[in-house]
Motif scaffolding. Structure first.
Motif, PDB file in Angstrom:
ATOM      1  N   SER A   1       0.874  -1.261  -0.072  1.00 56.84           N
ATOM      2  CA  SER A   1       0.117  -0.017   0.020  1.00 56.84           C
ATOM      3  C   SER A   1       0.988   1.087  -0.275  1.00 56.84           C
ATOM      4  O   SER A   1       2.044   1.106  -0.055  1.00 56.84           O
ATOM      5  CB  SER A   1      -0.892  -0.075   1.283  1.00 56.84           C
ATOM      6  N   LYS A   2       0.362   2.355   0.332  1.00 57.65           N
ATOM      7  CA  LYS A   2       1.116   3.683   0.267  1.00 57.65           C
ATOM      8  C   LYS A   2       2.303   3.468   1.237  1.00 57.65           C
ATOM      9  O   LYS A   2       3.464   4.121   0.879  1.00 57.65           O
ATOM     10  CB  LYS A   2       0.347   4.726   0.470  1.00 57.65           C
ATOM     11  N   TYR A   3       2.052   3.052   2.551  1.00 60.11           N
ATOM     12  CA  TYR A   3       3.138   3.093   3.579  1.00 60.11           C
ATOM     13  C   TYR A   3       3.554   1.538   4.107  1.00 60.11           C
ATOM     14  O   TYR A   3       4.365   1.719   4.884  1.00 60.11           O
ATOM     15  CB  TYR A   3       2.785   3.835   4.587  1.00 60.11           C
ATOM     16  N   THR A   4       2.953   0.813   3.458  1.00 57.14           N
ATOM     17  CA  THR A   4       3.022  -0.414   4.198  1.00 57.14           C
ATOM     18  C   THR A   4       3.172  -1.745   3.021  1.00 57.14           C
ATOM     19  O   THR A   4       2.590  -1.426   2.178  1.00 57.14           O
ATOM     20  CB  THR A   4       1.804  -0.868   5.033  1.00 57.14           C
ATOM     21  N   TYR A   5       3.818  -2.697   3.769  1.00 58.65           N
ATOM     22  CA  TYR A   5       3.639  -3.843   2.840  1.00 58.65           C
ATOM     23  C   TYR A   5       3.656  -5.351   3.667  1.00 58.65           C
ATOM     24  O   TYR A   5       3.693  -5.220   4.840  1.00 58.65           O
ATOM     25  CB  TYR A   5       4.948  -4.213   1.886  1.00 58.65           C
TER      26      TYR A   5
END
Ligand code: AMP
Length: 179
Positions: A20-24
């Motif tokens: 996602s934008k800030y996370t994996y």
């Protein structure tokens, strides 16, 4: 997915099955059980939960919820452990925030012994562990102490990449069926 993705100092791009934008989310090098995956912030400077910014926290928690539902569905889990070892004394061995998602089952259930496995306790006592931690320079020193790859019994890159591809495919199916 563009650009290399790091888990601490390790490039884990082929192991990542969701971003996602800030996370994996990535498949584990040494899973305790099938389906044991990790949720990690993209920013490698995030070592502890409290290092997340408000926007990163929201994204992190949303990702955690999505992936825990998916893992439960895909691995037909009866329950899940969702665990953060927040700091070295709590058992954190990789100095980059990560949340463990671990499928659990009614049959063959080892109960709370899962935490002993998760902790992988290598020191004889809390005090020894604490003095060792302080002796190597606390949090900064700990960052330099990640065990070399050749000292770990690890799954092959191919196996992990294959699992990540399969999970990515299944997650797309899950997202459609659960919409
Ligand atoms: P902790 O003890 O909470 O710090 O957990 C570290 C987790 O990271 C363990 O589940 C390890 O198997 C996992 N791990 C360590 N290195 C890697 C890596 N390169 N790729 C995927 N998982 C890793």
């Amino acid at each position: 997915m563009s650009g290399p993705i790091y888990f601490y100092k390790y490039v884990v791009t082929p192991q990542v099955f969701f971003k996602s934008k800030y996370t994996y989310a990535l498949v584990n090098l040494k899973p305790l059980v099938p389906g044991h995956v990790l949720i990690v912030p993209l920013r490698t400077q995030v070592v502890r939960l409290s290092d997340l910014t408000p926007d990163e926290s929201t994204d992190y928690f949303n990702t955690l919820q999505l992936i825990q539902k998916f893992i439960s569905w895909h691995f037909k889990a009866d329950s899940l452990n969702i665990a953060i070892q927040d700091g070295p004394e709590a058992g954190q061995t990789v100095p980059h925030l990560h949340t463990h998602i671990i499928p659990r089952y009614r049959t063959n259930n080892i109960g709370d012994q899962i935490y002993d496995k998760l902790d992988d306790w290598r020191f004889q006592s809390w005090d020894e562990r604490r003095s060792e931690y302080l002796a190597i320079g606390g949090r900064e020193g700990r960052k330099k102490l990640a065990k070399p790859d050749d000292q770990r019994i690890a799954r092959s890159q191919e196996e992990m990449a294959q699992e990540a591809m399969e999970l990515e495919r299944q997650l797309a199916e899950f997202t459609v069926t659960s919409a």
